[in-house]
Design an enzyme around this catalytic site. Structure first.
Site, PDB file in Angstrom:
ATOM      1  CE1 TYR A   1      12.397   9.669  25.550  1.00  0.00           C
ATOM      2  CE2 TYR A   1      14.060  10.994  24.475  1.00  0.00           C
ATOM      3  CZ  TYR A   1      12.932  10.896  25.259  1.00  0.00           C
ATOM      4  OH  TYR A   1      12.342  12.038  25.732  1.00  0.00           O
TER       5      TYR A   1
ATOM      6  CD  GLU B   1       6.577  -8.717  -0.107  1.00  0.00           C
ATOM      7  OE1 GLU B   1       6.306  -7.543   0.207  1.00  0.00           O
ATOM      8  OE2 GLU B   1       5.775  -9.672  -0.040  1.00  0.00           O
TER       9      GLU B   1
ATOM     10  CD  GLU C   1      -2.173  -5.525   7.904  1.00  0.00           C
ATOM     11  OE1 GLU C   1      -3.026  -5.171   7.080  1.00  0.00           O
ATOM     12  OE2 GLU C   1      -1.103  -6.087   7.572  1.00  0.00           O
TER      13      GLU C   1
ATOM     14  CE  LYS D   1       5.977  -5.037   1.869  1.00  0.00           C
ATOM     15  NZ  LYS D   1       5.243  -6.299   1.992  1.00  0.00           N
TER      16      LYS D   1
END
Length: 120
Positions: A53, A21, A73, A99
């Site tokens: 924004y 990953e 997290e 994810k």
């Protein structure tokens, strides 16, 4: 409380607990719900009276694409902390990090975390 919503922002990041990953990277989606008083902006029609924004997007992009974390997290927590620190108008933020296709056994479309943080 009024809300500004960002839906399904897509980024490429190198987060996860597995070496693959961190080497290959993957897509991440982020949704935001920003609680703030939009009445001033509604009356004035002036950018200075609301949350920019573009700045929110850039901050979120920096966290997901320029930093590295093992856990989604931690990504969510960092986004929330930065947005509350950098934007005085934001009273509360809800952050959802998704994810897709996580590398875990079973059939999953995605995993996600959702956190809500408020100004103290």
């Amino acid at each position: 409380m009024d809300k500004i919503l960002f839906n399904r922002m897509e980024f490429w990041g190198y987060h996860g607990v597995f070496p693959e990953e961190n080497k290959l990277g993957q897509r991440f989606y982020v949704d935001l719900e920003l609680s703030c008083d939009l009445s001033y902006a509604g009356r004035s029609d002036t950018l200075n009276d609301t949350v920019n924004y573009a700045h929110v997007y850039t901050t979120t992009k920096q966290v997901v694409e320029d930093e590295r974390y093992a856990l989604i997290e931690a990504i969510a927590e960092r986004i929330a902390t930065r947005l509350l620190t950098e934007h005085a108008r934001i009273v509360e933020v809800l952050v959802r990090v998704v994810k897709p296709d996580p590398p875990i056994p079973g059939h999953y479309q995605s995993v996600a975390v959702e956190i809500k943080r408020e100004r103290t």
